[in-house]
Design a protein around this motif. Structure first.
Motif, PDB file in Angstrom:
ATOM      1  N   THR A 141      11.415 -27.551 -18.511  1.00  0.00           N
ATOM      2  CA  THR A 141      11.586 -28.810 -19.247  1.00  0.00           C
ATOM      3  C   THR A 141      10.298 -29.608 -19.184  1.00  0.00           C
ATOM      4  OG1 THR A 141      13.953 -28.896 -18.779  1.00  0.00           O
ATOM      5  CG2 THR A 141      12.892 -30.965 -19.402  1.00  0.00           C
ATOM      6  N   ILE A 142       9.805 -29.985 -20.349  1.00  0.00           N
ATOM      7  CA  ILE A 142       8.576 -30.764 -20.451  1.00  0.00           C
ATOM      8  C   ILE A 142       8.912 -32.133 -21.047  1.00  0.00           C
ATOM      9  CG2 ILE A 142       6.216 -30.843 -21.336  1.00  0.00           C
ATOM     10  CD1 ILE A 142       6.746 -28.415 -19.591  1.00  0.00           C
ATOM     11  N   ALA A 143       8.525 -33.201 -20.383  1.00  0.00           N
ATOM     12  CA  ALA A 143       8.731 -34.554 -20.908  1.00  0.00           C
ATOM     13  C   ALA A 143       7.547 -34.947 -21.783  1.00  0.00           C
ATOM     14  CB  ALA A 143       8.897 -35.549 -19.768  1.00  0.00           C
ATOM     15  N   ILE A 144       7.840 -35.540 -22.926  1.00  0.00           N
ATOM     16  CA  ILE A 144       6.800 -36.012 -23.847  1.00  0.00           C
ATOM     17  C   ILE A 144       7.182 -37.392 -24.359  1.00  0.00           C
ATOM     18  CG2 ILE A 144       5.995 -33.728 -24.564  1.00  0.00           C
ATOM     19  CD1 ILE A 144       7.760 -33.959 -27.019  1.00  0.00           C
ATOM     20  N   ALA A 145       6.196 -38.120 -24.873  1.00  0.00           N
ATOM     21  CA  ALA A 145       6.446 -39.462 -25.411  1.00  0.00           C
ATOM     22  C   ALA A 145       7.334 -39.377 -26.647  1.00  0.00           C
ATOM     23  CB  ALA A 145       5.122 -40.132 -25.751  1.00  0.00           C
ATOM     24  N   ASN A 146       8.144 -40.423 -26.868  1.00  0.00           N
ATOM     25  CA  ASN A 146       9.055 -40.401 -28.009  1.00  0.00           C
ATOM     26  C   ASN A 146       8.565 -41.202 -29.206  1.00  0.00           C
ATOM     27  OD1 ASN A 146       9.449 -43.034 -27.153  1.00  0.00           O
ATOM     28  ND2 ASN A 146      11.645 -42.844 -26.788  1.00  0.00           N
ATOM     29  N   ASP A 147       7.368 -41.828 -29.118  1.00  0.00           N
ATOM     30  CA  ASP A 147       6.829 -42.488 -30.307  1.00  0.00           C
ATOM     31  C   ASP A 147       6.075 -41.454 -31.128  1.00  0.00           C
ATOM     32  OD1 ASP A 147       3.663 -43.005 -29.825  1.00  0.00           O
ATOM     33  OD2 ASP A 147       4.734 -43.190 -27.927  1.00  0.00           O
ATOM     34  N   ALA A 148       6.058 -41.663 -32.433  1.00  0.00           N
ATOM     35  CA  ALA A 148       5.612 -40.617 -33.367  1.00  0.00           C
ATOM     36  C   ALA A 148       4.240 -40.052 -33.034  1.00  0.00           C
ATOM     37  CB  ALA A 148       5.626 -41.168 -34.792  1.00  0.00           C
ATOM     38  N   VAL A 149       3.252 -40.918 -32.871  1.00  0.00           N
ATOM     39  CA  VAL A 149       1.879 -40.443 -32.705  1.00  0.00           C
ATOM     40  C   VAL A 149       1.673 -39.786 -31.348  1.00  0.00           C
ATOM     41  CG1 VAL A 149      -0.530 -41.154 -32.535  1.00  0.00           C
ATOM     42  CG2 VAL A 149       0.906 -42.036 -34.378  1.00  0.00           C
ATOM     43  N   ASN A 150       2.153 -40.409 -30.273  1.00  0.00           N
ATOM     44  CA  ASN A 150       1.920 -39.837 -28.948  1.00  0.00           C
ATOM     45  C   ASN A 150       2.730 -38.563 -28.728  1.00  0.00           C
ATOM     46  OD1 ASN A 150      -0.046 -41.542 -27.521  1.00  0.00           O
ATOM     47  ND2 ASN A 150       1.444 -43.165 -27.904  1.00  0.00           N
ATOM     48  N   GLU A 151       3.875 -38.441 -29.386  1.00  0.00           N
ATOM     49  CA  GLU A 151       4.624 -37.193 -29.300  1.00  0.00           C
ATOM     50  C   GLU A 151       3.835 -36.062 -29.956  1.00  0.00           C
ATOM     51  OE1 GLU A 151       9.170 -35.946 -29.531  1.00  0.00           O
ATOM     52  OE2 GLU A 151       8.473 -36.855 -31.409  1.00  0.00           O
ATOM     53  N   ALA A 152       3.314 -36.325 -31.159  1.00  0.00           N
ATOM     54  CA  ALA A 152       2.514 -35.311 -31.846  1.00  0.00           C
ATOM     55  C   ALA A 152       1.271 -34.967 -31.048  1.00  0.00           C
ATOM     56  CB  ALA A 152       2.125 -35.813 -33.234  1.00  0.00           C
ATOM     57  N   ARG A 153       0.650 -35.969 -30.477  1.00  0.00           N
ATOM     58  CA  ARG A 153      -0.557 -35.739 -29.676  1.00  0.00           C
ATOM     59  C   ARG A 153      -0.244 -34.849 -28.483  1.00  0.00           C
ATOM     60  NH1 ARG A 153      -3.943 -40.698 -26.830  1.00  0.00           N
ATOM     61  NH2 ARG A 153      -5.708 -39.470 -26.045  1.00  0.00           N
ATOM     62  N   GLY A 154       0.899 -35.093 -27.844  1.00  0.00           N
ATOM     63  CA  GLY A 154       1.298 -34.275 -26.709  1.00  0.00           C
ATOM     64  C   GLY A 154       1.585 -32.839 -27.102  1.00  0.00           C
ATOM     65  N   LEU A 155       2.244 -32.655 -28.227  1.00  0.00           N
ATOM     66  CA  LEU A 155       2.532 -31.303 -28.700  1.00  0.00           C
ATOM     67  C   LEU A 155       1.243 -30.559 -29.052  1.00  0.00           C
ATOM     68  CD1 LEU A 155       5.666 -32.043 -30.911  1.00  0.00           C
ATOM     69  CD2 LEU A 155       5.624 -30.851 -28.697  1.00  0.00           C
ATOM     70  N   LYS A 156       0.286 -31.289 -29.623  1.00  0.00           N
ATOM     71  CA  LYS A 156      -1.001 -30.669 -29.952  1.00  0.00           C
ATOM     72  C   LYS A 156      -1.738 -30.242 -28.680  1.00  0.00           C
ATOM     73  CE  LYS A 156      -1.764 -33.088 -34.334  1.00  0.00           C
ATOM     74  NZ  LYS A 156      -2.593 -34.101 -35.052  1.00  0.00           N
ATOM     75  N   LEU A 157      -1.607 -31.021 -27.616  1.00  0.00           N
ATOM     76  CA  LEU A 157      -2.226 -30.639 -26.341  1.00  0.00           C
ATOM     77  C   LEU A 157      -1.603 -29.348 -25.825  1.00  0.00           C
ATOM     78  CD1 LEU A 157      -4.034 -31.296 -23.852  1.00  0.00           C
ATOM     79  CD2 LEU A 157      -2.072 -32.534 -22.914  1.00  0.00           C
ATOM     80  N   LEU A 158      -0.289 -29.242 -25.897  1.00  0.00           N
ATOM     81  CA  LEU A 158       0.385 -28.024 -25.441  1.00  0.00           C
ATOM     82  C   LEU A 158      -0.015 -26.834 -26.308  1.00  0.00           C
ATOM     83  CD1 LEU A 158       3.963 -29.447 -24.733  1.00  0.00           C
ATOM     84  CD2 LEU A 158       2.113 -29.066 -23.100  1.00  0.00           C
ATOM     85  N   ALA A 159      -0.130 -27.066 -27.607  1.00  0.00           N
ATOM     86  CA  ALA A 159      -0.524 -25.987 -28.509  1.00  0.00           C
ATOM     87  C   ALA A 159      -1.953 -25.535 -28.242  1.00  0.00           C
ATOM     88  CB  ALA A 159      -0.375 -26.445 -29.961  1.00  0.00           C
ATOM     89  N   ALA A 160      -2.842 -26.492 -27.963  1.00  0.00           N
ATOM     90  CA  ALA A 160      -4.244 -26.163 -27.709  1.00  0.00           C
ATOM     91  C   ALA A 160      -4.408 -25.318 -26.454  1.00  0.00           C
ATOM     92  CB  ALA A 160      -5.073 -27.440 -27.579  1.00  0.00           C
ATOM     93  N   ASN A 161      -3.394 -25.371 -25.589  1.00  0.00           N
ATOM     94  CA  ASN A 161      -3.457 -24.605 -24.344  1.00  0.00           C
ATOM     95  C   ASN A 161      -2.492 -23.426 -24.326  1.00  0.00           C
ATOM     96  OD1 ASN A 161      -5.331 -26.100 -22.229  1.00  0.00           O
ATOM     97  ND2 ASN A 161      -4.315 -27.672 -23.477  1.00  0.00           N
ATOM     98  N   GLY A 162      -2.035 -23.016 -25.520  1.00  0.00           N
ATOM     99  CA  GLY A 162      -1.283 -21.788 -25.660  1.00  0.00           C
ATOM    100  C   GLY A 162       0.167 -21.812 -25.231  1.00  0.00           C
ATOM    101  N   LEU A 163       0.711 -22.993 -24.933  1.00  0.00           N
ATOM    102  CA  LEU A 163       2.097 -23.063 -24.485  1.00  0.00           C
ATOM    103  C   LEU A 163       3.081 -23.011 -25.646  1.00  0.00           C
ATOM    104  CD1 LEU A 163       1.620 -25.705 -21.675  1.00  0.00           C
ATOM    105  CD2 LEU A 163       2.227 -23.301 -21.373  1.00  0.00           C
ATOM    106  N   ILE A 164       2.665 -23.516 -26.801  1.00  0.00           N
ATOM    107  CA  ILE A 164       3.475 -23.455 -28.018  1.00  0.00           C
ATOM    108  C   ILE A 164       2.533 -23.218 -29.196  1.00  0.00           C
ATOM    109  CG2 ILE A 164       5.325 -24.977 -27.188  1.00  0.00           C
ATOM    110  CD1 ILE A 164       3.996 -27.258 -28.811  1.00  0.00           C
TER     111      ILE A 164
END
Length: 279
Positions: A141-164
């Motif tokens: 389970t990964i916690a991420i921000a629930n506001d639009a921009v910071n949620e997307a930013r967090g997902l992009k960080l995970l994607a940049a590191n091969g997790l998704i």
């Protein structure tokens, strides 16, 4: 996010004066800056860390010599600083980046504009249980921000590191629904950004904004499992005002001070790579 405000007695008195002046503002709604003289307090809303700390350095070491009467109001949320700037309760704010502001103005109908970019707080993935991103197990389970921009930013960080892997063309409003590949079957817990550090005991890892990480005693440059790259990063934090107040003499003084060599050295010395000057 709870709108917790730390206000000193001096700031409360100064803010009360500013609020009164703002109520008598012009019909154009340009905020208190268009009416106040250069000697009146410039009231700036800011997140406690590092924004208010940087502003307090300016206030204690640079403002008097520059003829700037600076007052700082601290807010722990990402909404009130913009709404207060819009309605003239404060003259400026310092806490946000351009994608967040664009989204906020669009959704709230506000007219906030950037004045000068000061620093970057790299977003990081943190865990109280794991020592590396490679140790994240299937079903975590990964916690991420629930506001639009910071949620997307967090997902992009995970994607940049091969997790998704995110769907092609995903922008600054990405959500977990935009994940194309999730090889570890990660589960996402969406929380208000300010609550993310407190979630570490309950999740396997959390993507936390730099200011909240620092406030919680984390050192992004040392403690993050993965950290956002500063290169070509669009998420620099800036001083902002309501449109029409960009040329307020007090704002221009603060703009100059925030991008001075003294502030750059303060940021580099105090935050040791966890906050990066953007000028």
């Amino acid at each position: 996010m709870r709108n917790t405000v730390k206000i000193t007695t001096a700031v409360l008195a100064a803010a009360g004066l500013t609020f009164g002046l703002a109520a008598c503002g012009s019909d154009s709604g340009s905020g208190s800056g268009s009416k106040d003289s250069a000697s009146d307090p410039l009231v700036v809303a800011a997140s406690p860390t590092p924004h208010a700390e940087i502003l307090n350095f300016v206030k204690d070491n640079l403002a008097k010599k520059a003829g700037l009467n600076l007052e700082i109001k601290e807010f722990s949320d990402y909404v009130t600083p913009n709404t207060a700037t819009e309605d003239g309760s404060v003259d400026a704010n310092y806490f946000q980046n351009q994608p967040y502001l664009d989204d906020f103005n669009s959704k709230k109908g506000t007219h906030i504009v950037p004045v000068v970019t000061v620093h970057l707080e790299p977003l990081g993935l943190y865990s109280s249980k794991l020592k590396s991103a490679d140790a994240i197990k299937s079903g975590a389970t990964i916690a991420i921000a629930n506001d639009a921009v910071n949620e997307a930013r967090g997902l992009k960080l995970l994607a940049a590191n091969g997790l998704i892997t995110l769907k092609s063309g995903v922008g600054n409003e990405a959500t977990p629904a935009d994940i194309a590949k999730n090889p570890k079957n990660l589960t996402f817990k969406e929380l208000e950004a300010a609550q993310l550090p407190r979630s570490l005991a309950d999740v396997d890892a959390a993507v936390i904004n730099g200011n909240y990480a620092i406030s919680a005693g984390l050192k992004p440059a040392k403690d993050a499992l993965v950290l956002e790259s500063a290169k070509n990063n669009p998420y620099g934090n800036f001083l902002a005002v309501k449109k029409g107040n960009e040329k307020d003499p007090r704002v221009l003084k603060l703009k100059k001070l925030l991008t001075s060599a003294a502030v750059k050295k303060f940021i580099e010395d105090k935050y040791d790579g966890s906050v990066i000057p953007s000028f």
